[in-house]
Design a protein around this motif. Structure first.
Motif, mmCIF file in Angstrom:
data_model
loop_
_atom_site.group_PDB
_atom_site.id
_atom_site.type_symbol
_atom_site.label_atom_id
_atom_site.label_comp_id
_atom_site.label_asym_id
_atom_site.label_seq_id
_atom_site.Cartn_x
_atom_site.Cartn_y
_atom_site.Cartn_z
ATOM 1 N N MET A 185 0.837 -1.187 0.000
ATOM 2 C CA MET A 185 0.000 0.000 0.000
ATOM 3 C C MET A 185 0.880 1.248 0.000
ATOM 4 S SD MET A 185 -3.169 0.572 2.577
ATOM 5 C CE MET A 185 -3.401 -1.201 2.541
ATOM 6 N N THR A 186 0.616 2.185 -0.861
ATOM 7 C CA THR A 186 1.465 3.367 -0.981
ATOM 8 C C THR A 186 1.059 4.434 0.020
ATOM 9 O OG1 THR A 186 0.058 4.472 -2.610
ATOM 10 C CG2 THR A 186 1.677 2.885 -3.448
ATOM 11 N N GLU A 187 1.932 5.426 0.207
ATOM 12 C CA GLU A 187 1.621 6.548 1.084
ATOM 13 C C GLU A 187 0.380 7.286 0.605
ATOM 14 O OE1 GLU A 187 1.935 8.683 4.436
ATOM 15 O OE2 GLU A 187 3.198 6.974 3.864
ATOM 16 N N HIS A 188 0.246 7.387 -0.733
ATOM 17 C CA HIS A 188 -0.924 8.057 -1.308
ATOM 18 C C HIS A 188 -2.209 7.351 -0.898
ATOM 19 C CE1 HIS A 188 -3.456 10.136 -4.210
ATOM 20 N NE2 HIS A 188 -3.922 8.952 -4.574
ATOM 21 N N ASP A 189 -2.164 6.014 -0.834
ATOM 22 C CA ASP A 189 -3.354 5.250 -0.486
ATOM 23 C C ASP A 189 -3.801 5.502 0.954
ATOM 24 O OD1 ASP A 189 -3.390 4.032 -2.980
ATOM 25 O OD2 ASP A 189 -2.027 2.436 -2.346
ATOM 26 N N ARG A 190 -2.902 5.986 1.786
ATOM 27 C CA ARG A 190 -3.209 6.187 3.198
ATOM 28 C C ARG A 190 -3.678 7.613 3.514
ATOM 29 N NH1 ARG A 190 -4.681 1.979 6.121
ATOM 30 N NH2 ARG A 190 -3.101 0.350 6.314
ATOM 31 N N ARG A 191 -3.939 8.405 2.515
ATOM 32 C CA ARG A 191 -4.280 9.807 2.776
ATOM 33 C C ARG A 191 -5.712 9.975 3.290
ATOM 34 N NH1 ARG A 191 -1.648 12.590 -2.642
ATOM 35 N NH2 ARG A 191 0.527 12.130 -2.134
ATOM 36 N N HIS A 192 -6.563 8.968 3.105
ATOM 37 C CA HIS A 192 -7.927 9.089 3.591
ATOM 38 C C HIS A 192 -8.157 8.065 4.702
ATOM 39 C CE1 HIS A 192 -8.956 5.395 1.442
ATOM 40 N NE2 HIS A 192 -8.345 5.893 0.383
ATOM 41 N N PRO A 193 -9.152 8.290 5.555
ATOM 42 C CA PRO A 193 -9.341 7.421 6.728
ATOM 43 C C PRO A 193 -10.156 6.167 6.451
ATOM 44 C CG PRO A 193 -10.899 9.232 6.798
ATOM 45 C CD PRO A 193 -10.028 9.473 5.587
ATOM 46 N N MET A 194 -10.697 6.017 5.236
ATOM 47 C CA MET A 194 -11.556 4.879 4.946
ATOM 48 C C MET A 194 -10.734 3.606 4.740
ATOM 49 S SD MET A 194 -14.415 6.401 5.159
ATOM 50 C CE MET A 194 -15.572 5.176 4.533
ATOM 51 N N ARG A 195 -11.343 2.493 5.000
ATOM 52 C CA ARG A 195 -10.680 1.201 4.821
ATOM 53 C C ARG A 195 -10.283 1.028 3.352
ATOM 54 N NH1 ARG A 195 -10.289 -3.863 7.288
ATOM 55 N NH2 ARG A 195 -10.575 -5.671 5.921
ATOM 56 N N HIS A 196 -9.090 0.514 3.144
ATOM 57 C CA HIS A 196 -8.567 0.392 1.784
ATOM 58 C C HIS A 196 -9.215 -0.782 1.053
ATOM 59 C CE1 HIS A 196 -5.643 -0.125 -1.496
ATOM 60 N NE2 HIS A 196 -5.340 1.141 -1.278
ATOM 61 N N ALA A 197 -9.426 -0.597 -0.258
ATOM 62 C CA ALA A 197 -10.064 -1.638 -1.065
ATOM 63 C C ALA A 197 -9.264 -2.929 -1.049
ATOM 64 C CB ALA A 197 -10.241 -1.135 -2.501
ATOM 65 N N ARG A 198 -7.931 -2.837 -1.059
ATOM 66 C CA ARG A 198 -7.091 -4.030 -1.049
ATOM 67 C C ARG A 198 -7.337 -4.870 0.199
ATOM 68 N NH1 ARG A 198 -5.144 -7.402 -4.282
ATOM 69 N NH2 ARG A 198 -4.367 -5.701 -5.593
ATOM 70 N N GLU A 199 -7.561 -4.213 1.328
ATOM 71 C CA GLU A 199 -7.822 -4.942 2.566
ATOM 72 C C GLU A 199 -9.106 -5.763 2.468
ATOM 73 O OE1 GLU A 199 -6.106 -2.370 6.190
ATOM 74 O OE2 GLU A 199 -7.502 -1.251 4.928
ATOM 75 N N ASP A 200 -10.109 -5.186 1.817
ATOM 76 C CA ASP A 200 -11.365 -5.920 1.670
ATOM 77 C C ASP A 200 -11.232 -7.079 0.694
ATOM 78 O OD1 ASP A 200 -12.690 -4.484 3.530
ATOM 79 O OD2 ASP A 200 -14.032 -3.424 2.152
ATOM 80 N N VAL A 201 -10.413 -6.912 -0.346
ATOM 81 C CA VAL A 201 -10.171 -8.028 -1.266
ATOM 82 C C VAL A 201 -9.539 -9.177 -0.504
ATOM 83 C CG1 VAL A 201 -8.831 -8.800 -3.245
ATOM 84 C CG2 VAL A 201 -9.990 -6.587 -3.329
ATOM 85 N N GLU A 202 -8.555 -8.882 0.322
ATOM 86 C CA GLU A 202 -7.865 -9.925 1.083
ATOM 87 C C GLU A 202 -8.797 -10.564 2.109
ATOM 88 O OE1 GLU A 202 -4.607 -7.697 2.603
ATOM 89 O OE2 GLU A 202 -3.481 -7.746 0.702
ATOM 90 N N THR A 203 -9.626 -9.754 2.756
ATOM 91 C CA THR A 203 -10.558 -10.284 3.748
ATOM 92 C C THR A 203 -11.602 -11.186 3.107
ATOM 93 O OG1 THR A 203 -10.265 -8.351 5.163
ATOM 94 C CG2 THR A 203 -12.259 -9.661 5.506
ATOM 95 N N SER A 204 -12.097 -10.777 1.944
ATOM 96 C CA SER A 204 -13.174 -11.536 1.302
ATOM 97 C C SER A 204 -12.725 -12.922 0.872
ATOM 98 C CB SER A 204 -13.714 -10.767 0.096
ATOM 99 O OG SER A 204 -12.738 -10.675 -0.934
ATOM 100 N N VAL A 205 -11.431 -13.089 0.627
ATOM 101 C CA VAL A 205 -10.907 -14.400 0.226
ATOM 102 C C VAL A 205 -11.018 -15.399 1.377
ATOM 103 C CG1 VAL A 205 -8.824 -15.657 -0.458
ATOM 104 C CG2 VAL A 205 -9.366 -13.446 -1.502
ATOM 105 N N GLY A 206 -10.965 -14.909 2.607
ATOM 106 C CA GLY A 206 -10.937 -15.808 3.753
ATOM 107 C C GLY A 206 -12.272 -16.050 4.430
#
Length: 282
Positions: free
Chosen positions: A1-22
């Motif tokens: 995840m890049t620094e740019h991706d962390r500029r907002h407080p919402m949960r990142h889309a990549r995290e949900d992709v990883e969570t949904s797999v499990g």
């Protein structure tokens, strides 16, 4: 995840992709409808999603080029069937055997352009871009690599297409589904367009680029045709003018060149008034 991706407080889309797999496997969670839309390849490939796919192809390459600080490019169009000089004897026609010299000119030209780019801009301007395949395309990427610089390969998925040639800078190797988006990326950063002998694909790229310049949809840039004998045999430019389907001025949109050195000189003189260009060659 890049620094740019962390500029907002919402949960990142990549995290949900990883969570949904499990998640536990149930009839509901296995249903295609339950997949996250942006992680669902079947959904993204639907007919109705064509506008989204077009946008993604345009946007991905734009973002990665910007992140790589590619300010401008020098475009090399040319045939995939042009052989390396050392393999010319295996070419299937006498003409192709003769055109093996164009491979070497493309290679030398790309090397000269890249050396100049590295010296003057650190390799951010006039970066060589090709279609990423064999023949003239390989020669262009090869020359840039030999100069120690980067180069771009814009491949497209074809029924019998190969992997990108080994000389494309890996992080600047792109692959396309849509010809139109690919051709747009060839030209949006173009500081010059150089066309070597080729077939249908090269002719398509040649005429689309010339049409954009002729109609004012693209800024006029150095437009070089390598190998005057080949191009005059393939296209009767004067017949088009005499028929009135193009104007006299349209024949001044491009120049014929023979060698890498000719091309470098022509690019340098391109924006000089005609009388000054002619005086330089007296």
């Amino acid at each position: 995840m890049t620094e740019h991706d962390r500029r907002h407080p919402m949960r990142h889309a990549r995290e949900d992709v990883e969570t949904s797999v499990g998640v536990p496997s149930t009839p509901q969670s296995r249903s295609p409808s339950y997949r996250l839309a942006f992680a669902d390849e079947d959904f993204l490939c639907r007919e109705e999603l064509r506008p989204v796919r077009l946008q993604l192809e345009l946007l991905k390459t734009t973002l990665l080029m910007d992140e790589a600080n590619i300010v401008s490019t020098v475009v090399l169009f040319g045939g995939a069937r042009i052989p390396r000089p050392e393999t010319r004897d295996t070419a299937r026609t006498e003409t192709l055997r003769g055109l093996a010299d164009q491979y070497e000119e493309a290679r030398r030209f790309a090397r000269l352009v890249t050396e100049k780019s590295l010296a003057e801009t650190g390799g951010t301007e006039n970066v060589i871009v090709t279609g990423g395949g064999p023949g003239v395309m390989e020669a262009g990427n090869r020359g840039a690599a030999e100069a120690g610089g980067r180069s771009i390969g814009l491949n497209i998925v074809l029924p019998h297409e190969q992997a990108p040639n080994e000389y494309v800078t890996p992080e600047l190797a792109f692959n396309f589904h849509y010809f139109a988006v690919r051709k747009m990326h060839f030209l949006v950063r173009a500081a010059a367009v150089c066309v070597f002998p080729g077939g249908f694909g090269t002719l398509d790229e040649l005429f689309e680029s010339l049409t954009l310049i002729q109609t004012g949809r693209m800024e006029r840039v150095p437009f070089l045709l390598f190998g005057e004998t080949f191009w005059r045999r393939i296209i009767d430019w004067e017949a088009l003018r005499d028929a009135g389907t193009i104007g006299d001025d349209d024949l001044d949109l491009f120049r014929f060149v023979e060698t890498a050195e000719d091309a470098m000189a022509t690019m340098a003189e391109w924006h000089l008034p005609r009388t000054r260009r002619e005086a330089l060659h007296r």
